[in-house]
Scaffold this active site. Structure first.
Site, PDB file in Angstrom:
ATOM      1  N   ASP A   1       0.842  -1.197   0.000  1.00  0.00           N
ATOM      2  CA  ASP A   1       0.000   0.000   0.000  1.00  0.00           C
ATOM      3  C   ASP A   1       0.882   1.255   0.000  1.00  0.00           C
ATOM      4  O   ASP A   1       2.041   1.203   0.420  1.00  0.00           O
ATOM      5  CB  ASP A   1      -0.883   0.031   1.256  1.00  0.00           C
TER       6      ASP A   1
HETATM    7  N1  URA Z   1      -0.970  -5.943   3.982  1.00  0.00           N
HETATM    8  C1  URA Z   1      -1.531  -4.707   3.965  1.00  0.00           C
HETATM    9  O1  URA Z   1      -2.573  -4.491   4.534  1.00  0.00           O
HETATM   10  N2  URA Z   1      -0.891  -3.737   3.292  1.00  0.00           N
HETATM   11  C2  URA Z   1       0.278  -3.925   2.661  1.00  0.00           C
HETATM   12  O2  URA Z   1       0.822  -2.990   2.082  1.00  0.00           O
HETATM   13  C3  URA Z   1       0.854  -5.206   2.689  1.00  0.00           C
HETATM   14  C4  URA Z   1       0.205  -6.202   3.359  1.00  0.00           C
END
Ligand code: URA
Length: 247
Positions: free
Chosen positions: A108
């Site tokens: 993310d």
């Molecule tokens: N899980 C998440 O919620 N976000 C990420 O970026 C990676 C794994």
């Protein structure tokens, strides 16, 4: 590795015709041709891209060369090859990388940590395929003090809208009492969208910060946020072994 002119025995060794010594013997015995001409001298150079090299009349094929990059993704950067809204993407951080690499999976925008980029489609496909269950380890700061019951649920499986999560390894690292948060280390063997965040919300502890420490056998070591490094040959071999490819 580059494909500029190299000594013929080195090209042959790279293509799998044995040690350089063994390849020298092939040359000395007149079994090798460059552009149709038999070569029996050892000093000769060849360019595997533009020269036709043959051993016993069979065209020599070099294995494909791929590029493998480990990026320490900083927060605020989007994991995508292109972004129509001109936000900063992970590709913008790869100054000096000329290969057409793409990210393997995604983090993310607000997640930091280890992100692999490569132009090796077969390896990327396997690394993201649930069948191989490649482990990914996250350091997660969550709101509140996490009790044993919540840890157990995270370990055993949490019901999410896209199904129950697979067993995970979860450790409580420490409670940050001044911040009223808990630091967890979580290893998942699957990679659903926003999975860590959704799991933590489901057990009542929203994520404050998320950092990926490890992707399969890869760790950042001392790589600063925003920087990248090429993988070592050992790291590429370890990645390949992880998904059942020979190294
Ligand atoms: N899980 C998440 O919620 N976000 C990420 O970026 C990676 C794994």
């Amino acid at each position: 590795m580059s494909n500029r002119p190299q000594r013929l025995q080195k090209v042959l060794a790279r293509a799998g015709y044995g040690s350089r010594r063994a390849c020298e013997q092939l040359i000395l015995r007149g079994r090798v041709r460059i552009n149709g001409q038999v070569v029996t001298q050892l000093g000769v150079q060849a360019d595997p891209q533009s020269d036709v090299i043959e051993v016993d009349g069979k065209r020599v094929q070099l294995p494909e060369e791929h590029t493998y990059i480990l990026l320490h993704k900083p927060a605020g950067v989007v994991t995508t090859r292109r972004d129509a809204h001109a936000a900063c993407t992970v590709m913008d951080l790869l100054q000096g990388v000329t290969a057409a690499v793409f990210p393997v999976g995604r983090l993310d925008a607000d997640t930091t940590g280890a992100l692999l980029l490569t132009d090796d489609g077969e390896l990327a496909y396997r690394l993201t395929h649930p069948r191989y269950g490649v482990p990914k380890t996250y350091l997660v700061e969550v709101q509140g003090e996490v009790e044993e019951a919540a840890l157990r649920r995270l370990r055993e499986g949490v019901i999410l809208e896209d199904g129950t999560t697979a067993p995970a390894q979860v450790q409580k690292v420490r409670i940050l009492s001044d911040r009223k948060t808990t630091l967890l280390r979580l290893t998942l063997h699957e990679g659903r969208k926003r999975q860590v965040k959704r799991m933590c919300v489901a057990v009542g502890h929203p994520v404050v910060r998320l950092h990926r420490e490890r992707f399969g056998p890869l760790t950042l070591r001392n790589l600063p946020a925003g920087a990248w490094r090429p993988l070592t040959a050992e790291e590429v071999a370890a990645l390949r072994r992880t998904v059942g490819l020979s190294s």
